[in-house]
Design an enzyme around this catalytic site. Structure first.
Site, PDB file in Angstrom:
ATOM      1  N   ILE A 476       0.832  -1.216   0.000  1.00 35.26           N
ATOM      2  CA  ILE A 476       0.000   0.000   0.000  1.00 35.26           C
ATOM      3  C   ILE A 476       0.866   1.266   0.000  1.00 35.26           C
ATOM      4  CG2 ILE A 476      -1.828   1.252   1.222  1.00 35.26           C
ATOM      5  CD1 ILE A 476      -2.670  -1.576   0.242  1.00 35.26           C
ATOM      6  N   THR A 556       1.458   0.231   7.848  1.00 38.85           N
ATOM      7  CA  THR A 556       1.976  -1.086   8.195  1.00 38.85           C
ATOM      8  C   THR A 556       0.800  -1.963   8.638  1.00 38.85           C
ATOM      9  OG1 THR A 556       2.231  -0.748  10.565  1.00 38.85           O
ATOM     10  CG2 THR A 556       3.997   0.078   9.167  1.00 38.85           C
ATOM     11  N   LYS A 580      -5.540  -1.495  10.682  1.00 41.42           N
ATOM     12  CA  LYS A 580      -6.761  -1.633  11.491  1.00 41.42           C
ATOM     13  C   LYS A 580      -6.481  -1.922  12.960  1.00 41.42           C
ATOM     14  CE  LYS A 580      -8.259  -3.697   7.302  1.00 41.42           C
ATOM     15  NZ  LYS A 580      -7.405  -4.674   6.620  1.00 41.42           N
ATOM     16  N   GLU A 607     -10.413   5.792   6.899  1.00 41.74           N
ATOM     17  CA  GLU A 607     -11.447   5.296   5.986  1.00 41.74           C
ATOM     18  C   GLU A 607     -11.135   3.908   5.454  1.00 41.74           C
ATOM     19  OE1 GLU A 607     -14.333   4.406   4.484  1.00 41.74           O
ATOM     20  OE2 GLU A 607     -14.765   6.557   4.570  1.00 41.74           O
ATOM     21  N   ALA A 612     -11.551  -0.735   2.144  1.00 37.69           N
ATOM     22  CA  ALA A 612     -10.494   0.019   1.440  1.00 37.69           C
ATOM     23  C   ALA A 612     -10.988   1.425   1.086  1.00 37.69           C
ATOM     24  CB  ALA A 612     -10.014  -0.763   0.221  1.00 37.69           C
ATOM     25  N   LEU A 614     -13.612   2.432  -0.414  1.00 34.41           N
ATOM     26  CA  LEU A 614     -15.067   2.676  -0.465  1.00 34.41           C
ATOM     27  C   LEU A 614     -15.484   3.591   0.692  1.00 34.41           C
ATOM     28  CD1 LEU A 614     -16.494  -0.931  -1.105  1.00 34.41           C
ATOM     29  CD2 LEU A 614     -16.175   0.908  -2.785  1.00 34.41           C
ATOM     30  N   GLY A 665      -2.564  -8.533  -4.291  1.00 33.05           N
ATOM     31  CA  GLY A 665      -2.483  -7.499  -3.239  1.00 33.05           C
ATOM     32  C   GLY A 665      -3.764  -7.334  -2.451  1.00 33.05           C
ATOM     33  N   ASP A 679      -9.401 -10.481   9.951  1.00 26.56           N
ATOM     34  CA  ASP A 679      -9.480  -9.198   9.264  1.00 26.56           C
ATOM     35  C   ASP A 679     -10.928  -8.711   9.196  1.00 26.56           C
ATOM     36  OD1 ASP A 679      -8.168  -7.136   7.463  1.00 26.56           O
ATOM     37  OD2 ASP A 679      -9.711  -7.938   6.131  1.00 26.56           O
ATOM     38  N   LYS A 683     -12.868  -5.411  11.006  1.00 26.64           N
ATOM     39  CA  LYS A 683     -13.673  -4.420  10.291  1.00 26.64           C
ATOM     40  C   LYS A 683     -15.056  -4.283  10.915  1.00 26.64           C
ATOM     41  CE  LYS A 683     -11.261  -5.130   5.940  1.00 26.64           C
ATOM     42  NZ  LYS A 683     -11.142  -6.041   4.810  1.00 26.64           N
TER      43      LYS A 683
HETATM   44  N1  LIG Z   1      -4.326  -4.863   0.807  1.00 28.61           N
HETATM   45  C1  LIG Z   1      -5.407  -4.194   0.925  1.00 28.61           C
HETATM   46  O1  LIG Z   1      -6.278  -4.220   0.052  1.00 28.61           O
HETATM   47  C2  LIG Z   1      -5.658  -3.376   2.114  1.00 28.61           C
HETATM   48  C3  LIG Z   1      -4.728  -3.270   3.100  1.00 28.61           C
HETATM   49  N2  LIG Z   1      -4.968  -2.508   4.210  1.00 28.61           N
HETATM   50  C4  LIG Z   1      -3.968  -2.424   5.256  1.00 28.61           C
HETATM   51  O2  LIG Z   1      -2.766  -1.885   4.726  1.00 28.61           O
HETATM   52  C5  LIG Z   1      -1.702  -2.193   5.590  1.00 28.61           C
HETATM   53  C6  LIG Z   1      -0.465  -2.489   4.797  1.00 28.61           C
HETATM   54  O3  LIG Z   1      -0.644  -3.604   4.011  1.00 28.61           O
HETATM   55  P1  LIG Z   1       0.433  -4.007   2.916  1.00 28.61           P
HETATM   56  O4  LIG Z   1       0.948  -2.792   2.278  1.00 28.61           O
HETATM   57  O5  LIG Z   1      -0.155  -5.047   2.101  1.00 28.61           O
HETATM   58  O6  LIG Z   1       1.590  -4.617   3.822  1.00 28.61           O
HETATM   59  P2  LIG Z   1       3.097  -4.899   3.406  1.00 28.61           P
HETATM   60  O7  LIG Z   1       3.538  -6.026   4.245  1.00 28.61           O
HETATM   61  O8  LIG Z   1       3.234  -4.987   1.944  1.00 28.61           O
HETATM   62  O9  LIG Z   1       3.836  -3.565   3.863  1.00 28.61           O
HETATM   63  C7  LIG Z   1       3.999  -3.229   5.209  1.00 28.61           C
HETATM   64  C8  LIG Z   1       5.079  -2.190   5.333  1.00 28.61           C
HETATM   65  O10 LIG Z   1       5.190  -1.843   6.689  1.00 28.61           O
HETATM   66  C9  LIG Z   1       6.557  -1.928   7.088  1.00 28.61           C
HETATM   67  N3  LIG Z   1       6.588  -2.185   8.520  1.00 28.61           N
HETATM   68  C10 LIG Z   1       6.097  -3.222   9.196  1.00 28.61           C
HETATM   69  N4  LIG Z   1       6.325  -3.084  10.493  1.00 28.61           N
HETATM   70  C11 LIG Z   1       6.961  -1.938  10.663  1.00 28.61           C
HETATM   71  C12 LIG Z   1       7.473  -1.239  11.788  1.00 28.61           C
HETATM   72  N5  LIG Z   1       7.347  -1.696  13.009  1.00 28.61           N
HETATM   73  N6  LIG Z   1       8.085  -0.050  11.567  1.00 28.61           N
HETATM   74  C13 LIG Z   1       8.221   0.447  10.322  1.00 28.61           C
HETATM   75  N7  LIG Z   1       7.743  -0.172   9.240  1.00 28.61           N
HETATM   76  C14 LIG Z   1       7.134  -1.347   9.411  1.00 28.61           C
HETATM   77  C15 LIG Z   1       7.127  -2.982   6.233  1.00 28.61           C
HETATM   78  O11 LIG Z   1       8.543  -2.920   6.164  1.00 28.61           O
HETATM   79  C16 LIG Z   1       6.460  -2.657   4.920  1.00 28.61           C
HETATM   80  O12 LIG Z   1       7.135  -1.574   4.294  1.00 28.61           O
HETATM   81  C17 LIG Z   1      -2.203  -3.316   6.480  1.00 28.61           C
HETATM   82  O13 LIG Z   1      -2.463  -2.812   7.768  1.00 28.61           O
HETATM   83  C18 LIG Z   1      -3.525  -3.730   5.819  1.00 28.61           C
HETATM   84  O14 LIG Z   1      -4.464  -4.188   6.727  1.00 28.61           O
HETATM   85  C19 LIG Z   1      -6.126  -1.842   4.374  1.00 28.61           C
HETATM   86  C20 LIG Z   1      -7.082  -1.866   3.429  1.00 28.61           C
HETATM   87  C21 LIG Z   1      -6.950  -2.658   2.209  1.00 28.61           C
HETATM   88  N1  LIG Z   2      -7.148  -8.027   3.176  1.00 30.06           N
HETATM   89  C1  LIG Z   2      -8.276  -7.170   3.155  1.00 30.06           C
HETATM   90  C2  LIG Z   2      -7.918  -5.877   2.514  1.00 30.06           C
HETATM   91  C3  LIG Z   2      -8.712  -4.774   3.042  1.00 30.06           C
HETATM   92  O1  LIG Z   2      -8.733  -4.411   4.189  1.00 30.06           O
HETATM   93  C4  LIG Z   2      -9.392  -7.806   2.351  1.00 30.06           C
HETATM   94  O2  LIG Z   2      -9.129  -8.775   1.700  1.00 30.06           O
HETATM   95  O3  LIG Z   2     -10.497  -7.310   2.423  1.00 30.06           O
HETATM   96 NA    NA Z   3     -13.456   2.575   3.325  1.00 30.40          NA
END
Ligand SMILES: NC(=O)C1=CN([C@@H]2O[C@H](COP(=O)(O)OP(=O)(O)OC[C@H]3O[C@@H](n4cnc5c(N)ncnc54)[C@H](O)[C@@H]3O)[C@@H](O)[C@H]2O)C=CC1
Ligand SMILES: N[C@@H](CC=O)C(=O)O
Ligand code: NA
Length: 818
Positions: A476, A556, A580, A607, A612, A614, A665, A679, A683
């Site tokens: 993200i 993160t 979250k 949000e 995501a 929405l 992703g 997860d 939510k």
């Molecule tokens: N994938 C999706 O569609 C959605 C994801 N999210 C949320 O987005 C967030 C990130 O997800 P991704 O990008 O897929 O994860 P990812 O694993 O690809 O990236 C996480 C990032 O956080 C860093 N990180 C982790 N712990 C850390 C710490 N203690 N200090 C500094 N940096 C740290 C990692 O090095 C990495 O750069 C999650 O909380 C997820 O729930 C929310 C809505 C939708």
């Molecule tokens: N991993 C989540 C991403 C959004 O929060 C999902 O699949 O809905």
């Molecule tokens: Na939303």
């Protein structure tokens, strides 16, 4: 006719004198009639003072004197035509000889009066003007040096003499009528009394000379040539976005320079002002810059304030007690005492109850003032009618200034909102009843932040800068940075929001750059950063920089950053997050974070915690704040599971579909969180809390999707192995549903304050039957949306839509009023 006054920096070096010569040449080319007034070479006045002190202390001043000579001779050798150099050097030598005699006299008498100081100082102006008149010889033949002390007559208040205008004006008019075809280079700052003893004109004395000559001769313009581009909207050393004012009124110039602005000292311009002669501040080193005009008849301005002035270091003294109430003579006694003892009072505020008076002084005067007051009001203090006098140090003044402020409501609101939102504590406030100036006293450590915040708030035609610190640059975060990079210019142009990324961290490295991180190669910069990731250090740097409009973004999936949200709010930093964890941990923490953000007037946007990008949290909040009551929420909130059920068809293998969801992703960094239901649970909990229910995680009844062995696998690799083994199990689930014309859906429900999530087979009559891709759907049943529900539907996972949601939250922070 124009007067051109050149200050110390404009005559201080060979380079600047060359620039001065160009300015004069240009004027002559344009057939302008000009008179020059010059200060001593930059630094010379201080050196002369030092020599005088050395002389009176009996220390050797000869080295300093030799230096002074050398500085002037070097200029002569470089800029005066060869055949005239000896003549100029001889004249300068006579000056320096005379100066040496005076200094020796000081040494013998062991006495340095203000009168003698004035005489010593006069050599700075005289040497400079003499030398410059000879530098300009080749430019204009009839160039003449004028020792203006001969035609500006004052009383005998040495150090700060009062001009006798009757006599002076006649002498000036007489002199210039006899030198009509000359280019005159006059000394600034110095004058003489009736007995022809040298006097000086006090602070800004050379500007004063220019104004006196200008008024006496009714010139069309007075130009003050200095080393900056006119007067700026704020101290440019602290406010990068400060810009030069095109024009301002005389009153505004007065107000602005009262605190701080060092460009000119407007009281010295009064003679010119009374004759409505425009004053222009010009830059010797950038002569093409139009400059700042101080004049009457200004163009209508589109900003309410003209500028912001500031004084870096002040102290305040507070006196309070019942002894002051209704005592007509109290403040008279206080302030005449201070004035008698030469304590300069910078600002005064008094509470309307008359119970206290606070005033600001230079820190050097604070202790003296306190002692004086304690002596003067000894009896009142002993009788307890006055509280002990309090002094507070390390403070600054910030003042907004502008004639448009008068009778315009909302100005102070804007000022205090921008200060408050950025956590700047206001210690005291003063507004003159003229309404041209509102001054606040704040802590010195907040001054830069406050100046930038207030500058952003008032100069709306400029962009507001969001200072962003981001942790998490994975799926993200990386996409977010790419979206910001692509859309930055649009936002700057259309929304006047300038996004600056100042800090980045992943779990290995961190990078903080107060100048802003270049988004074209942030990955490389972060990789090459020598700083190991250290969240506490990252947060501390963010807080220490103490910037306005500061935002912390958590991208993160780690619980660790959320530990710092509260600290961020307390430092008036907004938080935007897609993580979250904070909002789905203990309810008390969720409530505390919301309350802390609110208390500090900053934003907490999340949000993307649900669905995501929405608009789900926003929609729910809109329903809540408009007084609607949520009776039921039904939702599919796992993009991953939606995607899986929508793609687990035909001969697809369950394991492969889950893998694909991760590759796209949609999943959490750990896909067990999606498939295990955690997860989704988070939510639903966040929704329930935002709908007003104080639920905890274990209040949510969570039905399983996958067998325990997979859900509880020790690692992600084991999890995928388990899924391979369970393909049959999922085949059966799917086939059973298909046999009855149904599809599998993982559905959450909030009803009567209870939340449950379960795997269901739904038929074509169910509103959640027809979903595709990674779609989420949420249906709100409320008092107002009763017969037909309010429904939000669309892709609820994936980097693009999630990053966009975070981005929109960030811009929302920027769009707030301050
Ligand atoms: N994938 C999706 O569609 C959605 C994801 N999210 C949320 O987005 C967030 C990130 O997800 P991704 O990008 O897929 O994860 P990812 O694993 O690809 O990236 C996480 C990032 O956080 C860093 N990180 C982790 N712990 C850390 C710490 N203690 N200090 C500094 N940096 C740290 C990692 O090095 C990495 O750069 C999650 O909380 C997820 O729930 C929310 C809505 C939708
Ligand atoms: N991993 C989540 C991403 C959004 O929060 C999902 O699949 O809905
Ligand atoms: Na939303």
């Amino acid at each position: 006719m124009k007067i051109l006054k050149f200050g110390g920096t404009s005559v201080g070096s060979i380079e600047s004198l060359k620039a001065l010569k160009k300015v004069v040449e240009n004027n002559l080319l344009q057939k302008n009639k000009i008179i020059l007034v010059v200060s001593a070479m930059g630094g010379v006045t201080n050196n002369l003072l030092k020599m005088a002190e050395e002389a009176v202390n009996g220390t050797d001043f000869s080295l300093a004197l030799a230096d002074l000579e050398k500085r002037h001779f070097a200029v002569v050798k470089e800029l005066v035509p060869l055949q005239q150099q000896n003549q100029v050097i001889t004249k300068l030598k006579l000056y320096f000889q005379e100066l040496e005699d005076i200094l020796q006299g000081i040494t013998s008498l062991k006495e340095l009066s203000i009168k003698t100081k004035d005489m010593v100082l006069s050599f700075g102006e005289k040497s400079a003007a003499l030398m410059i008149s000879r530098i300009l010889g080749p430019v204009f033949e009839n160039t003449e040096f004028l020792d203006a002390s001969q035609i500006i007559k004052t009383d005998s208040s040495f150090g700060n003499a009062k001009v006798n205008f009757g006599q002076t004006n006649l002498l000036i008019q007489d002199y210039f009528s006899q030198h009509q075809n000359h280019l005159i280079v006059a000394t600034g700052f110095i004058a003489s009394d009736n007995e022809n003893r040298i006097t000086t004109l006090g602070r800004g004395g050379s500007d004063y000379t220019a104004a006196i000559l200008g008024a006496a001769l009714n010139v069309s313009q007075i130009e003050i040539w200095t080393d900056v581009n006119g007067m700026m909207t704020a101290d440019p050393r602290r406010v990068k976005k400060a810009f030069s004012m095109e024009e301002l009124s005389y009153t505004e110039a007065m107000e602005l320079s009262f605190f701080g602005a060092k460009v000119i000292y407007p009281p010295t311009m009064i003679p010119a002002f009374l004759k409505k002669i425009p004053i222009v501040i010009k830059n010797t080193f950038e002569p093409d810059f139009a400059g700042t005009f101080i004049k009457h008849d200004l163009k209508p301005s589109n900003t309410t304030i003209r500028g912001i002035s500031s004084v870096d270091h002040i102290s305040i003294i507070n006196i309070e007690g019942s002894g002051m109430v209704g005592k007509a003579g109290f403040s008279g006694r206080l302030f005449s005492l201070l004035s008698r003892e030469q304590v300069n009072v910078i600002l005064i505020t008094q509470s309307s109850s008359e119970h206290s008076i606070t005033f600001a002084v230079n820190p050097d005067d604070a202790v003296k003032a306190k002692v004086l007051i304690e002596q003067e009001f000894e009896l009142e203090l002993l009788a307890g009618k006055l509280e002990p006098v309090k002094v507070e140090n390390n403070l600054s003044i910030l003042a907004i200034v502008g004639e448009n402020m008068k009778k315009t409501p909302g100005i102070s609101g804007k000022l205090f909102y921008s200060l408050g939102r950025n956590g700047v504590n206001v210690v005291a406030i003063a507004q003159g009843s003229s309404e041209y100036n509102i001054s606040v006293i704040i802590y010195n450590s907040d001054l830069s932040k406050a100046l930038n915040a207030v500058h952003d708030a008032f100069f709306a035609e400029l962009q507001k800068t969001l200072n962003v610190f981001m942790v998490g640059v994975g799926n993200i975060g990386k996409e977010l940075l790419s979206q910001i990079k692509g859309h930055k210019d649009f936002l700057a142009k259309n929304n006047l929001i300038n996004i600056q990324i100042l800090g980045l961290s992943n779990s290995r490295k961190m990078l903080v750059d107060a100048e802003g991180i270049d988004l074209n190669n942030w990955q490389q910069s972060l990789e090459q950063s020598s700083a190991e990731a250290n969240l506490e250090g990252f947060i501390n740097q963010m807080k220490t920089l103490n910037l306005p409009n500061c935002v912390f973004i958590d991208n993160t999936a780690s619980p660790y950053p959320s530990k710092f949200y509260k600290q961020a709010f307390e430092a008036n930093i907004s938080v935007v997050t897609c993580n979250k964890i904070a909002n789905s941990a203990e309810y008390a923490q969720f409530a505390d974070l919301k309350e802390t953000a609110q208390k500090h007037g900053v934003d907490f946007y999340y949000e993307t915690n649900v669905g995501a990008g929405l608009p789900i949290i926003k929609t729910l909040n809109d329903l809540m704040i408009s007084g609607d009551k949520i009776s039921k929420i039904e939702a599919i909130l796992s993009g991953t599971i939606s995607f899986i059920f929508n793609n687990f068809k035909g001969d697809a293998n369950f394991h492969d579909v889950v893998k694909l969801a991760q590759e796209k992703g949609f999943t959490e960094p750990d896909p067990r969180d999606d498939l295990g239901g955690v997860d989704f649970m988070r939510k639903m909990l966040i929704l329930a809390r935002n709908a007003g229910f104080a639920l905890e995680a274990n209040d949510v009844k969570l039905g399983a999707i996958i067998p325990d062995a997979a859900a509880k696998a020790a690692s992600v690799a084991d999890f995928y192995k388990e899924l391979q083994n369970e393909n049959k199990y999922f085949e059966k689930l799917k086939n059973d549903a298909e046999a009855s014309g149904k599809v599998l859906r993982y559905i959450g429900k909030l009803e009567n304050g209870k939340v449950e999530i379960s795997l269901q087979s739904v038929g074509a009559d169910h509103p959640f039957y027809a979903l595709s891709g990674s779609d989420n759907i949420i249906a709100f049943t409320t008092d107002r949306y009763n017969e037909t529900q309010m429904v939000v539907k669309g892709p609820g996972a994936g980097a693009a839509v999630t990053a966009a949601g975070v981005f929109a939250d960030l811009v929302k922070v920027g769009a707030s009023k301050a």
